[in-house]
Enzyme design. Structure first.
Site, PDB file in Angstrom:
ATOM      1  N   GLU A 164       0.824  -1.150   0.093  1.00  0.00           N
ATOM      2  CA  GLU A 164       0.080  -0.068   0.024  1.00  0.00           C
ATOM      3  C   GLU A 164       0.781   1.366  -0.076  1.00  0.00           C
ATOM      4  O   GLU A 164       0.956   2.162   1.016  1.00  0.00           O
ATOM      5  CB  GLU A 164      -0.998   0.211   1.148  1.00  0.00           C
ATOM      6  N   GLU A 347      -4.677  -8.978   0.915  1.00  0.00           N
ATOM      7  CA  GLU A 347      -5.372  -8.608   2.301  1.00  0.00           C
ATOM      8  C   GLU A 347      -6.886  -8.502   2.051  1.00  0.00           C
ATOM      9  O   GLU A 347      -7.328  -7.827   0.972  1.00  0.00           O
ATOM     10  CB  GLU A 347      -4.869  -7.509   2.905  1.00  0.00           C
TER      11      GLU A 347
HETATM   12  C1  BGC Z   1      -2.650  -2.420   5.921  1.00  0.00           C
HETATM   13  C2  BGC Z   1      -2.629  -3.236   7.452  1.00  0.00           C
HETATM   14  C3  BGC Z   1      -3.649  -2.858   8.027  1.00  0.00           C
HETATM   15  C4  BGC Z   1      -5.081  -3.180   7.533  1.00  0.00           C
HETATM   16  C5  BGC Z   1      -6.442  -2.662   8.380  1.00  0.00           C
HETATM   17  C6  BGC Z   1      -4.132  -2.306   5.471  1.00  0.00           C
HETATM   18  O1  BGC Z   1      -4.297  -0.704   5.169  1.00  0.00           O
HETATM   19  O2  BGC Z   1      -1.934  -3.042   5.214  1.00  0.00           O
HETATM   20  O3  BGC Z   1      -1.443  -2.734   8.042  1.00  0.00           O
HETATM   21  O4  BGC Z   1      -4.007  -3.105   9.707  1.00  0.00           O
HETATM   22  O5  BGC Z   1      -5.317  -2.807   6.253  1.00  0.00           O
HETATM   23  O6  BGC Z   1      -6.545  -1.542   8.167  1.00  0.00           O
END
Ligand code: BGC
Length: 442
Positions: A164, A347
């Site tokens: 990100e 993610e």
């Molecule tokens: C990031 C994480 C974060 C997650 C939840 C992403 O933006 O890579 O580090 O904890 O989202 O917000």
């Protein structure tokens, strides 16, 4: 549904959010350690070195939990400031040994490490030399990446250069992430430079001759205009350009859009760019990693945005939950750039704003809302695969409750509950659910 042979079911984490243990083992300072000292920078006043999960000493416990979940991949990051406390130069042997041990143990357990080089913890020593504003940043990052490829390149199948890159804009342009500056021209320069650095790491990887995969993770928070008025449509367009197209256009489309270049020119925030920068980011990558959480409703009229999720790591207003949006957003990106490379959902997860407690009667956290979100998101992944989209893996954010950047401990994403006094990890209902989902999908 059975997922394709070799599909990676994983969980994701980051070094800064999990390792903790102060500065044990010679870890250097990162920009987040320094940022956390500013009043109100992190909710609850937590310090990253103390507020994480102690994985630096508890990795074996984490491993046991990963094995229990049945994942076949673990996405984690290397803390640049742990392996290179000065940012460049001499390696810290205790730091490099720590990761070697983690990787070896994971591999022994049949869990493929998917390793991110930069998940937001820039060494403070480099910040003191200009950080991501410096044109030297690409060489610093290339040196670090090259050292990691030499150490671990033969055992790591998947590398991610950046997680990100918008985080860098939040740090230099918007101020709510480390290092905490609020200058848009700086933010633009820093985000341009971090993308260039990513390309420099890809260059180092190709030069290393290793045959694994290297890619980049960009999060997509697609804006949805709340009305059909030209104002709302224009706002959604503008926020899309700023928040994710800036990165995907550069990475997957070859350069920036005319819209963004004109806008920055008019604002007087246009970054300095060199041909070399584009040569580097245009080096082919092996996969695109998409972080998807939700879509973001927008309107120029505030009253239209009822419970809207602002996107990013905010604790407030997480009422808009759109796991199904993953389906359209992924198709959109694929069509927009005529993507030929494989995709990972690097993610995806559910952030609960507020405490989650272990039920005394059955020792469980009853996070049914998380299960509901995850099952819809995974259904979207199934549909995409059925459509023929080349998705190679899904990484759930995150293994265990950690600290949520500026939101501190207020927002929880973990499959496992972490007790921040004892560091005991307890499986939530969603962890059992994910374990069963994986087992049934093989
Ligand atoms: C990031 C994480 C974060 C997650 C939840 C992403 O933006 O890579 O580090 O904890 O989202 O917000």
């Amino acid at each position: 549904m059975k997922f394709p042979e070799g599909f990676k079911f994983g969980v994701a984490s980051s070094s800064a959010q999990t390792e903790g243990c102060g500065f044990e083992g010679g870890r250097g300072l990162s920009i987040w350690d320094v940022f956390a000292e500013k009043p109100n920078a992190i909710r609850g006043g937590f310090k990253p070195s103390q507020a994480a999960c102690e994985s630096y000493r508890m990795f074996d416990t984490d491993l046991k939990n990963l094995i229990g979940l049945g994942v076949n991949s673990y996405r984690m990051s290397i803390a640049w400031e742990r392996v290179l406390p000065e940012g460049t130069g001499a390696l810290n042997q205790k730091g490099t040994d720590y990761y070697k041990r983690c990787f070896d143990k994971l591999l022994e357990a049949g869990i493929a490490p998917n390793v991110t080089l930069y998940h937001w913890d820039l060494p403070q020593k480099l910040e003191e030399k200009g950080g991501w504003l410096s044109r030297d940043s690409k060489r610093w990052f290339q040196e670090y990446a090259d050292k990691m490829f030499r150490l671990y390149g033969d055992i790591i199948p998947n590398w991610v250069t950046l997680n990100e890159p918008i985080s860098v804009f939040c740090g230099y342009g918007l101020g709510f992430f480390a290092p905490g500056y609020t200058n848009k021209a700086w933010g633009n320069q820093a985000r341009h430079n971090v993308m260039t650095a990513s390309g420099a790491a890809v260059e180092a990887y190709r030069a290393s001759g290793h045959k694994g995969e290297i890619g980049v993770v960009v999060d997509i928070w697609k804006r949805i205009p709340m009305t059909n008025t030209p104002e709302d449509i224009a706002l959604a367009r503008d926020e899309d350009e700023e928040n994710w197209k800036f990165y995907t256009d550069r990475l997957l489309g070859g350069g920036y859009s005319d819209y963004i270049l004109d806008k920055f020119e008019k604002e007087g925030t246009l970054m300095q760019m060199e041909d070399e920068d584009f040569r580097l980011t245009n080096l082919p990558i092996d996969f695109y990693g998409m972080n998807y959480y939700n879509t973001v409703p927008v309107s120029t009229k505030k009253e239209n945005i009822v419970g809207a999720n602002q996107g990013g790591n905010f604790a407030e207003d997480r009422k808009v939950s759109n796991p199904e949006g993953l389906y359209d957003v992924l198709h959109m990106i694929r069509d927009m750039y005529k993507l030929k490379i494989p995709i990972y959902i690097s993610e995806n997860g559910y952030g609960h704003d507020g405490p989650e407690t272990v039920n005394a009667a059955d020792g469980m956290v009853h996070d049914d809302y998380r299960i509901e979100y995850l099952s819809k998101a995974l259904e979207a992944v199934e549909k995409l695969i059925a459509d023929g989209v080349d998705i190679r893996g899904y990484y759930l954010w995150t293994l265990m409750d950690n600290w949520e950047w500026s939101a501190g401990h207020d927002v929880k994403y973990g499959l496992l509950h972490t007790d921040f006094e004892t560091y005991e990890r307890t499986w939530k209902k969603s962890a059992y659910w994910y374990r069963d989902f994986i087992a049934q999908s093989r």
